[in-house]
Design an enzyme around this catalytic site. Structure first.
Site, PDB file in Angstrom:
ATOM      1  N   ASP A 189       0.856  -1.178   0.000  1.00  0.00           N
ATOM      2  CA  ASP A 189       0.000   0.000   0.000  1.00  0.00           C
ATOM      3  C   ASP A 189       0.897   1.235   0.000  1.00  0.00           C
ATOM      4  OD1 ASP A 189      -3.083   0.785   1.085  1.00  0.00           O
ATOM      5  OD2 ASP A 189      -1.515   2.245   1.531  1.00  0.00           O
ATOM      6  N   ASN A 197      -2.933  13.057  -3.263  1.00  0.00           N
ATOM      7  CA  ASN A 197      -4.160  13.464  -3.953  1.00  0.00           C
ATOM      8  C   ASN A 197      -4.633  14.834  -3.498  1.00  0.00           C
ATOM      9  OD1 ASN A 197      -4.620  11.339  -5.735  1.00  0.00           O
ATOM     10  ND2 ASN A 197      -5.655  10.095  -4.189  1.00  0.00           N
ATOM     11  N   HIS A 202      -6.020  14.470  -8.126  1.00  0.00           N
ATOM     12  CA  HIS A 202      -6.166  13.052  -8.439  1.00  0.00           C
ATOM     13  C   HIS A 202      -5.471  12.655  -9.741  1.00  0.00           C
ATOM     14  CE1 HIS A 202      -8.913  11.911  -5.179  1.00  0.00           C
ATOM     15  NE2 HIS A 202      -9.423  13.146  -5.299  1.00  0.00           N
ATOM     16  N   ASP A 206      -3.122   9.505  -9.909  1.00  0.00           N
ATOM     17  CA  ASP A 206      -3.228   8.412 -10.885  1.00  0.00           C
ATOM     18  C   ASP A 206      -1.876   8.144 -11.553  1.00  0.00           C
ATOM     19  OD1 ASP A 206      -5.876   8.144 -10.313  1.00  0.00           O
ATOM     20  OD2 ASP A 206      -6.598   9.182 -12.111  1.00  0.00           O
ATOM     21  N   GLU A 232      -5.138   2.470  -3.530  1.00  0.00           N
ATOM     22  CA  GLU A 232      -3.683   2.383  -3.598  1.00  0.00           C
ATOM     23  C   GLU A 232      -3.152   1.080  -3.022  1.00  0.00           C
ATOM     24  OE1 GLU A 232      -4.589   4.848   0.190  1.00  0.00           O
ATOM     25  OE2 GLU A 232      -5.491   4.405  -1.754  1.00  0.00           O
TER      26      GLU A 232
END
Length: 308
Positions: A189, A197, A202, A206, A232
């Protein structure tokens, strides 16, 4: 009396031949006749319209003028075999051709052999334009392939999605049970991903996910399987790997990510990983063990790997 009868037969024959020629010339179906050497002897209006040539441009030319260069030898050999009566290929086939402007088209061609006035064989070819049908078939094929891909892959990263990843994991577990193989998994993770973010948006988040998973893929073996579980969080399936080797592999992943700068913002990213090994357990239990180990890494500050 006999002479008169023969004259009537001849007139009927001549009229029938003339009518046949008229039918061929005015038929809405593209029709051509080629001589034993493959040169056009007759092309009707529909044939010329399809290819964009006038009759004078085609008569006397070799028929392979109308096919891509890569296919010309194959078509010429087919013509020769067919004329000689030695061809055992289907007489109804699809071919790729091109018109006068070089545009690629697809035809369904059906051929028959006839005897010319000189007693030598000729090939008569009837063509049907199936370009639109083939284009539609190709679009449908691409759409189905895309839908199948999206059913098994995460659109953002290109990895297996959660469903496909868990299915692959179950397959590997069954293989372990059957053959007694070793299997380790890892869940990792991204640390503090929400902050990325919130700070950069975002879109940047990404990009980070795509770039991080690319680094992971380059660091792991080709036989290891990576899947996105959601957000994530990611799963790595490592067949034929024990826990110690899996921990070393994930430590290499952690180091590779920590020393790489991501996106145009040159962001520093770290990950936490939990590792579990197959020991007569279920898919769910194995995931829970790895997940618990990952959270212990996070509680200890992140950027590391721990065995369950």
């Amino acid at each position: 009396m006999l002479d008169k009868g023969l004259e009537q037969v001849y007139q009927l024959f001549t009229r029938s031949k003339r009518n046949t020629e008229n039918i061929i010339k005015t038929a809405p179906l593209g029709i051509c006749i080629t001589d034993p050497d493959g040169h056009f002897e007759m092309v009707n209006a529909a044939y010329c319209n399809f290819y964009g040539y006038c009759e004078e441009e085609l008569l006397g030319k070799h028929f392979t003028l109308l096919v891509p260069p890569a296919n010309r030898d194959k078509l010429a050999a087919f013509h020769e075999e067919f004329i000689q009566g030695d061809c055992d290929q289907e007489l109804r086939q699809e071919w790729e051709v091109h018109d006068k402007q070089g545009e690629k088209r697809t035809i369904l061609a059906e051929v028959v052999r006839i005897e010319g006035d000189d007693g030598r064989p000729r090939m008569v070819t009837f063509i049907v334009d199936i370009t639109e049908r083939k284009q539609l078939e190709e679009r449908l094929k691409q759409t189905n392939e895309r839908l199948d891909y999206l059913a098994h892959h995460d659109e953002l990263t290109g990895l297996f999605n959660r469903r496909a990843g868990l299915l692959r994991m179950e397959e590997e577990l069954q293989r372990c049970k059957r053959y007694g193989n070793t299997l380790s998994i890892a869940i990792f993770d991204l640390d503090s991903f929400k902050a990325i973010n919130d700070t950069y948006g975002h879109g940047t988040g990404d990009s980070v996910l795509r770039e991080v998973t690319a680094v992971v893929g380059k660091t792991l073996r080709n036989t290891d399987i990576q899947a996105r579980l959601g957000g994530e969080e990611f799963l790595v399936i490592m067949p034929e790997v024990d826990t110690r080797a899996a921990k070393r592999a994930m430590e290499r992943v952690c180091d590779a990510i920590a020393t790489t700068r991501f996106t145009s913002q040159q962001l520093v990213v770290t990950v936490s990983a939990g590792i579990a090994c197959y020991v007569e357990t279920t898919n769910r239990c194995l995931l829970e063990q790895a997940d618990d180990a990952m959270y212990r890494v996070k509680e200890a500050g992140g950027n590391g790997a721990m065995i369950a």
